[in-house]
Design an enzyme around this catalytic site. Structure first.
Site, PDB file in Angstrom:
ATOM      1  N   CYS A 120      -8.315  15.435  -0.684  1.00 11.96           N
ATOM      2  CA  CYS A 120      -9.774  15.351  -0.790  1.00 11.96           C
ATOM      3  C   CYS A 120     -10.435  14.439   0.243  1.00 11.96           C
ATOM      4  O   CYS A 120     -11.653  14.388   0.319  1.00 11.96           O
ATOM      5  CB  CYS A 120     -10.173  14.901  -2.193  1.00 11.96           C
TER       6      CYS A 120
ATOM      7  N   GLU B  13       9.996  -2.137   4.453  1.00 10.31           N
ATOM      8  CA  GLU B  13      10.531  -1.351   3.329  1.00 10.31           C
ATOM      9  C   GLU B  13      11.130  -2.264   2.271  1.00 10.31           C
ATOM     10  O   GLU B  13      12.185  -1.994   1.694  1.00 10.31           O
ATOM     11  CB  GLU B  13      11.574  -0.341   3.837  1.00 10.31           C
TER      12      GLU B  13
ATOM     13  N   LYS C 165       1.226   0.171   7.064  1.00  9.78           N
ATOM     14  CA  LYS C 165       1.934  -1.086   6.799  1.00  9.78           C
ATOM     15  C   LYS C 165       2.850  -1.460   7.960  1.00  9.78           C
ATOM     16  O   LYS C 165       2.872  -2.608   8.381  1.00  9.78           O
ATOM     17  CB  LYS C 165       2.768  -0.975   5.513  1.00  9.78           C
TER      18      LYS C 165
ATOM     19  N   GLY D 235       0.820  -1.214   0.000  1.00 11.65           N
ATOM     20  CA  GLY D 235       0.000   0.000   0.000  1.00 11.65           C
ATOM     21  C   GLY D 235       0.847   1.254   0.000  1.00 11.65           C
ATOM     22  O   GLY D 235       2.072   1.205   0.019  1.00 11.65           O
TER      23      GLY D 235
HETATM   24  P1  ADP Z   1       3.331   3.011   6.579  1.00 12.45           P
HETATM   25  O1  ADP Z   1       4.273   1.978   7.129  1.00 12.45           O
HETATM   26  O2  ADP Z   1       2.313   2.429   5.622  1.00 12.45           O
HETATM   27  O3  ADP Z   1       4.031   4.222   6.010  1.00 12.45           O
HETATM   28  P2  ADP Z   1       2.764   3.613   9.354  1.00 12.45           P
HETATM   29  O4  ADP Z   1       2.307   2.339   9.992  1.00 12.45           O
HETATM   30  O5  ADP Z   1       4.184   4.033   9.600  1.00 12.45           O
HETATM   31  O6  ADP Z   1       2.439   3.545   7.769  1.00 12.45           O
HETATM   32  O7  ADP Z   1       1.868   4.853   9.806  1.00 12.45           O
HETATM   33  C1  ADP Z   1       0.472   4.860   9.722  1.00 12.45           C
HETATM   34  C2  ADP Z   1      -0.024   6.048  10.553  1.00 12.45           C
HETATM   35  O8  ADP Z   1       0.305   7.271   9.855  1.00 12.45           O
HETATM   36  C3  ADP Z   1      -1.516   6.144  10.725  1.00 12.45           C
HETATM   37  O9  ADP Z   1      -1.975   5.343  11.781  1.00 12.45           O
HETATM   38  C4  ADP Z   1      -1.721   7.620  11.042  1.00 12.45           C
HETATM   39  O10 ADP Z   1      -1.536   7.863  12.418  1.00 12.45           O
HETATM   40  C5  ADP Z   1      -0.560   8.306  10.320  1.00 12.45           C
HETATM   41  N1  ADP Z   1      -0.909   9.123   9.150  1.00 12.45           N
HETATM   42  C6  ADP Z   1      -0.266  10.251   8.755  1.00 12.45           C
HETATM   43  N2  ADP Z   1      -0.774  10.744   7.599  1.00 12.45           N
HETATM   44  C7  ADP Z   1      -1.783   9.923   7.215  1.00 12.45           C
HETATM   45  C8  ADP Z   1      -2.701   9.871   6.100  1.00 12.45           C
HETATM   46  N3  ADP Z   1      -2.672  10.789   5.131  1.00 12.45           N
HETATM   47  N4  ADP Z   1      -3.578   8.862   6.046  1.00 12.45           N
HETATM   48  C9  ADP Z   1      -3.609   7.923   7.010  1.00 12.45           C
HETATM   49  N5  ADP Z   1      -2.773   7.896   8.080  1.00 12.45           N
HETATM   50  C10 ADP Z   1      -1.860   8.880   8.202  1.00 12.45           C
HETATM   51 ZN    ZN Z   2      -7.777  12.894  -3.477  1.00 11.52          ZN
END
Ligand code: ADP
Ligand code: ZN
Length: 203
Positions: free
Chosen positions: A149, A90, A21, A15
């Site tokens: 959005c 990653e 993730k 994703g």
């Molecule tokens: P990934 O590993 O997919 O980058 P993380 O597990 O590190 O994601 O982080 C997810 C967290 O990021 C969410 O629980 C939320 O607190 C935060 N977050 C920050 N920006 C967003 C966004 N645009 N949409 C959803 N969650 C977000």
């Molecule tokens: Zn959008």
């Protein structure tokens, strides 16, 4: 729910960035530890965000110890006898050899949980992710929230100085000045440079 197969298998948590993730990877790793599995967590050395290289960290601050690796071969080299669950965060940054490594581990009875962003900033398949998704027993694709959005976000928007970055930039920009935000397909912007600007970029 954890995948209930026999022997080894591959799970991919994919994703957009900020979709949770790492949170999901940590949740599965914690549960495997509670079930008294011997766990090893690896992370591409290219990810330096938050807690540094020795931990898998989420955007909300949770963390777990991890071993930095620079190649798929290193995952095999660092594997300890008795390890029954391998987490990789990653994974999009690793070489294509990670597909064979994940298959070999799963064939050998190991549960492999790989987390990675499936598309690069252009919206194209990122590194080994496409092939890894194809061989996995289980795939979960998570979405974030589009910062423009509020719809479900599936794309990584690269910004340079706050503006959408051009398609011609490198896929992996180490130590770059760019930043990222989660956007939906409709709000995702990937401008293409004109000829003159490309030759400037190429020096
Ligand atoms: P990934 O590993 O997919 O980058 P993380 O597990 O590190 O994601 O982080 C997810 C967290 O990021 C969410 O629980 C939320 O607190 C935060 N977050 C920050 N920006 C967003 C966004 N645009 N949409 C959803 N969650 C977000
Ligand atoms: Zn959008």
């Amino acid at each position: 729910m954890d995948y209930a197969g026999r022997g080894g298998w591959i799970e991919v948590v994919s994703g957009v960035m900020f979709s949770g993730k790492s949170e999901e990877l940590l949740r599965r790793i914690r549960r495997a530890t509670l079930a008294r599995h011997q766990v090893q967590v690896f992370k591409s050395h290219l990810d330096e965000r938050y807690g540094g290289l020795q931990t898998v960290s989420t955007h909300s601050g949770a963390r777990i110890e991890s071993e930095p690796v620079s190649s798929s071969v290193e995952v095999m080299e660092r594997l300890r006898p008795g390890t029954s669950v391998v987490g990789i965060d990653e994974v999009q940054f690793l070489d294509h050899g990670i597909v064979d490594v994940a298959n070999a581990l799963a064939d050998g009875g190991v549960r492999v949980i790989a987390a990675g962003t499936d598309m690069d900033f252009r919206g194209e398949p990122f590194g080994p992710m496409g092939a890894l998704l194809a061989v996995a027993e289980r795939i979960d694709k998570l979405q974030a929230i589009c910062v423009k959005c509020g719809q479900l976000a599936t794309r990584n928007q690269r910004l340079i100085d706050g503006r959408p970055a051009p398609a011609e930039g490198p896929t992996i920009q180490v130590g770059g000045l760019e930043s990222y935000e989660a956007r939906c397909r409709a709000c995702h912007e990937v401008p293409s440079l004109g000829r003159a600007q490309i030759s400037l970029l190429e020096g």
